[in-house]
Write a protein that holds these residues in place. Structure first.
Motif, PDB file in Angstrom:
ATOM      1  N   THR A  92     -12.266   7.806   2.347  1.00 29.93           N
ATOM      2  CA  THR A  92     -12.866   8.941   2.752  1.00 29.93           C
ATOM      3  C   THR A  92     -14.400   8.935   2.921  1.00 29.93           C
ATOM      4  O   THR A  92     -14.974   9.407   3.845  1.00 29.93           O
ATOM      5  N   LYS A 100       1.507   5.331   0.581  1.00 32.32           N
ATOM      6  CA  LYS A 100       0.857   6.536   1.203  1.00 32.32           C
ATOM      7  C   LYS A 100       0.458   7.689   0.221  1.00 32.32           C
ATOM      8  O   LYS A 100      -0.580   8.257   0.539  1.00 32.32           O
ATOM      9  N   ASP A 134       0.624  -1.322   0.066  1.00 31.55           N
ATOM     10  CA  ASP A 134       0.070   0.126   0.065  1.00 31.55           C
ATOM     11  C   ASP A 134       0.963   1.180   0.047  1.00 31.55           C
ATOM     12  O   ASP A 134       1.811   1.277   0.751  1.00 31.55           O
ATOM     13  N   TYR A 143      -5.065   4.455  -7.054  1.00 33.42           N
ATOM     14  CA  TYR A 143      -4.954   4.887  -5.689  1.00 33.42           C
ATOM     15  C   TYR A 143      -5.787   5.771  -5.315  1.00 33.42           C
ATOM     16  O   TYR A 143      -6.324   6.146  -4.289  1.00 33.42           O
ATOM     17  N   ARG A 144      -6.195   6.787  -6.136  1.00 30.87           N
ATOM     18  CA  ARG A 144      -6.974   8.041  -6.013  1.00 30.87           C
ATOM     19  C   ARG A 144      -8.650   7.560  -5.632  1.00 30.87           C
ATOM     20  O   ARG A 144      -9.089   7.872  -4.873  1.00 30.87           O
ATOM     21  N   LYS A 159      -9.281   4.490  -4.583  1.00 31.00           N
ATOM     22  CA  LYS A 159      -9.043   3.598  -3.207  1.00 31.00           C
ATOM     23  C   LYS A 159      -9.278   4.922  -1.964  1.00 31.00           C
ATOM     24  O   LYS A 159      -9.903   4.709  -1.094  1.00 31.00           O
ATOM     25  N   ASN A 160      -8.505   5.885  -2.170  1.00 30.26           N
ATOM     26  CA  ASN A 160      -8.386   7.189  -1.066  1.00 30.26           C
ATOM     27  C   ASN A 160     -10.090   7.592  -1.026  1.00 30.26           C
ATOM     28  O   ASN A 160     -10.494   7.895   0.035  1.00 30.26           O
ATOM     29  N   ARG A 161     -10.390   7.743  -2.290  1.00 28.20           N
ATOM     30  CA  ARG A 161     -12.008   8.556  -2.284  1.00 28.20           C
ATOM     31  C   ARG A 161     -12.752   7.411  -1.668  1.00 28.20           C
ATOM     32  O   ARG A 161     -13.746   8.140  -0.555  1.00 28.20           O
TER      33      ARG A 161
END
Length: 179
Positions: free
Chosen positions: A164, A128, A126, A156-157, A159-161
């Motif tokens: 959140t 950061k 993963d 990754y964007r 996944k981050n979205r």
């Protein structure tokens, strides 16, 4: 004959040049006795004491015999020395429990080591932040070394979205419980 006399004279002269060795035993009995009287005067017999250690050992024998005799004052109890030895024999039980605990700890450590050595590592790491791909020196990069990373960055964007959105959907009570 003259030749023989000359060689004999030479041999005698050589013998005179060599110093003679003189030993004490070669002086005769009188000279030896006089030498010993002059140099070493013998004293009379000396009264030698037995010493302190002899008397300590001599008194220790009856003291230990009396101590052993009085240690058996109770006929039903074991002797004193046996009781003293038994007072120090509890180490066997302590060592047994200590060895058992040590064996368990070593077995657990061996199991953990075997587990870690035989486990396969994760193939995916993963990240950061997506810029980690671009870290490094921009100089001396060979041609065709750069790869299009748009799909990886998009992954990754996304996944981050999703993460959140999941955090925002939590109620204030869940946020307090999680922290």
């Amino acid at each position: 004959m003259l030749q023989t006399r000359r060689s004999a004279l030479r041999a005698v002269k050589r013998l005179r040049l060599i110093p003679q060795r003189r030993f004490e035993s070669s002086h005769g009995e009188d000279s030896h006795d006089s030498h010993s009287r002059d140099a070493h005067q013998h004293t009379g017999p000396v009264n030698e004491h037995l010493g302190r250690n002899f008397f300590i050992a001599l008194t220790a024998i009856p003291v230990f015999a009396a101590a052993y005799r009085f240690s058996n004052s109770d006929p039903n109890a074991p002797p004193l020395f046996t009781r003293i030895i038994e007072a120090y024999s509890t180490y066997k039980e302590e060592w047994t429990t200590r060895n058992t605990l040590h064996t368990r700890a070593v077995e657990q450590a061996a199991f953990d080591r075997n587990l870690f050595l035989n486990e396969r590592g994760a193939k995916m790491v993963d990240l950061k932040f997506p810029e980690v791909f671009n870290t490094g020196s921009p100089f001396n990069v060979p041609t065709s070394a750069s790869v299009n990373l748009d799909k990886v960055i998009e992954h990754y964007r996304e996944k981050n979205r999703k993460m959140t959105e999941r955090v925002e959907k939590k109620t204030p009570e869940e946020k307090l419980a999680a922290s």
